[in-house]
Design an enzyme around this catalytic site. Structure first.
Site, short mmCIF file in Angstrom:
data_model
loop_
_atom_site.label_atom_id
_atom_site.label_comp_id
_atom_site.label_asym_id
_atom_site.label_seq_id
_atom_site.Cartn_x
_atom_site.Cartn_y
_atom_site.Cartn_z
N GLN A 54 0.83 -1.20 0.00
CA GLN A 54 0.00 0.00 0.00
C GLN A 54 0.87 1.25 0.00
OE1 GLN A 54 -2.37 -0.42 3.53
NE2 GLN A 54 -4.03 -1.52 2.51
N THR A 85 -12.17 -5.59 4.20
CA THR A 85 -11.40 -4.36 4.34
C THR A 85 -11.96 -3.35 3.35
OG1 THR A 85 -9.29 -3.34 3.69
CG2 THR A 85 -9.69 -5.57 2.92
N CYS A 198 -13.72 2.24 7.55
CA CYS A 198 -12.60 1.35 7.82
C CYS A 198 -13.11 0.36 8.84
CB CYS A 198 -11.39 2.11 8.33
SG CYS A 198 -10.04 1.03 8.85
N THR A 199 -12.92 -0.91 8.60
CA THR A 199 -13.55 -1.90 9.48
C THR A 199 -13.02 -1.84 10.90
OG1 THR A 199 -11.98 -3.56 8.64
CG2 THR A 199 -14.15 -3.45 7.59
#
Length: 242
Positions: A54, A85, A198-199
């Site tokens: 990322q 995600t 965002c989880t």
């Protein structure tokens, strides 16, 4: 009818994936009662490797890892899949292309819930990737929503807490208060609801922490999967009726 098997691509982070596992099982039991639990398979990746890709902008390589996870879930018998995600939905199309098993898009489940609540303008909290890039915001906007994000300082704060605290299982009252301030600014700007995009944020923020409705994306995603998995399931009650 046979229950469909839910495939979970997790580990990003495992802290929130554990919540997914809990949610799909609790929701299944709520629907079916008794000792019922979800029929599911989980493939959990090493988040350190994904996070490195990322940061380096090597999204296609990260997508290859998740595509391989999807293929393994298909081989294990998954009938539908969840990418657990928000951020990695940037490569959702790449993951879906790797398998014939339908991938339930997290942003679609979220947008459906927001619209069902009669709202259009929402504030979005998530990683910097999710808040600043178009792959997630644009998907919500394509489904008729007006999406607001925090200012530069707010986005940096939200992102830092996710990676330096929540992904490591650290939940701090000071960070909750800071998030509440960010939420208050979004509400002042006109947000009717707040998408916890965002989880991991669901580990920190709940309905009681916001003056407007919050939309917990992991829960909404799990609810969508359970609805699909149990769509053809009919359980007889004790009196023989359905």
């Amino acid at each position: 009818m046979k229950t469909k098997t839910i495939g979970l691509i997790g580990g990003m982070s495992w802290e929130s994936t554990a919540e997914y596992y809990r949610l799909v099982n609790e929701l299944t039991r709520e629907r079916l009662g008794g000792l019922h639990s979800a029929q599911c398979v989980l493939y959990s990746v090493d988040f350190a490797e994904i996070e490195r890709l990322q940061v380096q902008g090597r999204w296609a390589e990260a997508g290859q890892i998740l595509a391989e996870a999807a293929r393994r879930l298909e081989a294990a018998g998954a009938d539908l899949m969840l990418l657990c995600t928000n951020t990695m939905h940037k490569v959702a199309d790449q993951v879906q292309a790797a398998t014939a098993v339908p991938l339930i898009h997290l942003a679609d489940a979220t947008a459906d819930a927001v619209r069902a609540a009669g709202m259009k303008r929402v504030g979005l909290l998530g990683t910097a990737f999710t808040m600043e890039q178009d792959f997630y915001r644009g998907r919500l906007e394509q489904r008729g929503l007006d999406v607001l994000v925090p200012d530069d300082a707010g986005r940096a704060l939200v992102h830092r807490v996710i990676y330096e605290e929540l992904c490591l299982g650290v939940v701090r009252d000071a960070s909750r208060a800071a998030y509440q301030e960010v939420i208050a600014h979004l509400v002042e700007a006109g947000a009717e609801g707040i998408v916890l995009g965002c989880t991991e944020i669901e580990l920190l923020i709940g309905a009681e922490d916001s003056p407007v409705a919050v939309f917990p994306t992991a829960r909404l995603h799990a609810e969508a999967a359970v609805r699909i998995a149990l769509d053809d399931v009919r359980i007889a009650r004790g009196d023989g009726t359905l």
